[in-house]
Design a protein around this motif. Structure first.
Motif, PDB file in Angstrom:
ATOM      1  N   ALA A 112     -58.150 102.695  53.271  1.00  0.00           N
ATOM      2  CA  ALA A 112     -58.817 103.719  52.002  1.00  0.00           C
ATOM      3  C   ALA A 112     -57.540 105.068  53.284  1.00  0.00           C
ATOM      4  O   ALA A 112     -57.667 104.403  54.263  1.00  0.00           O
ATOM      5  CB  ALA A 112     -60.230 104.324  52.384  1.00  0.00           C
ATOM      6  N   ASP A 113     -57.289 105.353  52.175  1.00  0.00           N
ATOM      7  CA  ASP A 113     -56.640 107.211  53.312  1.00  0.00           C
ATOM      8  C   ASP A 113     -57.773 107.172  53.715  1.00  0.00           C
ATOM      9  O   ASP A 113     -59.043 108.392  53.217  1.00  0.00           O
ATOM     10  CB  ASP A 113     -55.947 107.533  52.039  1.00  0.00           C
ATOM     11  N   THR A 114     -57.896 107.877  55.102  1.00  0.00           N
ATOM     12  CA  THR A 114     -58.546 108.703  55.902  1.00  0.00           C
ATOM     13  C   THR A 114     -57.387 109.887  56.505  1.00  0.00           C
ATOM     14  O   THR A 114     -58.301 111.094  56.817  1.00  0.00           O
ATOM     15  CB  THR A 114     -58.773 108.282  57.238  1.00  0.00           C
ATOM     16  N   THR A 115     -56.849 110.254  55.982  1.00  0.00           N
ATOM     17  CA  THR A 115     -55.692 111.602  56.573  1.00  0.00           C
ATOM     18  C   THR A 115     -56.146 112.623  55.699  1.00  0.00           C
ATOM     19  O   THR A 115     -56.201 113.465  56.773  1.00  0.00           O
ATOM     20  CB  THR A 115     -54.452 111.768  55.705  1.00  0.00           C
ATOM     21  N   GLU A 116     -56.696 112.981  54.738  1.00  0.00           N
ATOM     22  CA  GLU A 116     -57.489 113.687  53.670  1.00  0.00           C
ATOM     23  C   GLU A 116     -58.840 114.431  54.803  1.00  0.00           C
ATOM     24  O   GLU A 116     -58.671 115.141  55.425  1.00  0.00           O
ATOM     25  CB  GLU A 116     -58.180 113.360  52.974  1.00  0.00           C
TER      26      GLU A 116
END
Length: 263
Positions: A115-119
């Motif tokens: 999952a994308d944790t960038t945001e």
């Protein structure tokens, strides 16, 4: 008085049950069929995991002494309750035996899952660097449903009413993981153990600690704070229901995002 408080608690639990069932049976769970669906769900859910910690720390700040010089604050019983919950949420044991907060454990699970944790990382870093919430949302690209959810939580926090904070924490946030979701995660874990094991551990730990022991502590804390004050209990129920509606809105956002991905 104890019987009346117990009766009031039971009444609130009956009144909020339809909203709890709406969350537990939310349509978002029916569209989580693969890893990518779960990743999208987690990217929404992480905001609830984070602001749960903020609500918890607001309770600790208001119900215990967290400044110097130290003085005893309020009820020793309530201090014990909130400190025990904070210790469990802020420094639990992760799947590898390390001490971590549940938020950090969730981030680890997101990274393992892909999952994308960038945001959420941009959002947190913006706040750390002094940005206000509006600017942090813009920098991160936070979905509107998550914005609405976090804004509500911080309206409770900034309202400074400990009985409202406690009731929102107790009735609006705890014990909301449905068996259907656990079954989905268990099935995915069998197929992709190297990508789901940390999330499965997080959920199992959440149920073990938050859904059982901590929920009882939270009920006791809310009862102590509301006491025999009818207006406090009324506010407790109203804000708990509002919190549950915001959770439904957050799940609606995740549902739409998952459907958009499938088109």
């Amino acid at each position: 008085m104890e019987n009346r408080i117990s009766s009031t608690l039971e009444q609130i639990q009956r009144d909020i049950e339809p909203l709890r069932q709406e969350i537990i049976n939310h349509k978002v769970y029916s569209v989580i069929n693969d890893l990518e669906d779960l990743r999208i769900f987690m990217e929404y859910h992480i905001y609830a995991v984070w602001d749960f910690m903020s609500l918890l720390k607001a309770l600790q700040i208001n119900l215990t002494c967290t400044s110097l010089p130290w003085f005893p604050v309020g009820s020793g019983n309530i201090r014990s309750l909130i400190n025990e919950i904070v210790a469990g949420e802020e420094s639990d044991i992760d799947a590898h035996g390390n001490k971590k907060s549940h938020f950090e454990m969730y981030l680890d699970a997101m990274e393992q899952c892909g999952a994308d944790t960038t945001e959420i990382g941009r959002f947190i870093n913006a706040l750390k660097n002094g940005a206000d919430f509006k600017a942090a949302y813009q920098l991160a690209g936070t979905p509107q449903e998550a914005i609405d959810f976090v804004d509500f939580t911080f309206s409770v926090i900034n309202g400074g009413q400990t009985h409202v904070q406690a009731s929102t924490f107790t009735f609006g946030r705890e014990d909301l993981i449905p068996n259907m979701f656990l079954s989905i995660v268990n099935d995915l874990n069998k197929k992709f153990p190297d990508q789901i094991s940390l999330f499965k551990y997080y959920l199992d730990r959440h149920i073990e600690v938050d859904g059982d022991h901590h929920s009882h502590l939270a009920l006791e804390m809310t009862s102590d704070l509301c006491g025999d004050n009818e207006s406090y209990w009324k506010a407790a129920e109203e804000m708990s229901m509002a919190s549950l509606r915001k959770r439904i809105g957050l799940w609606d956002g995740a549902y739409r995002a998952i459907l958009d991905r499938k088109r």
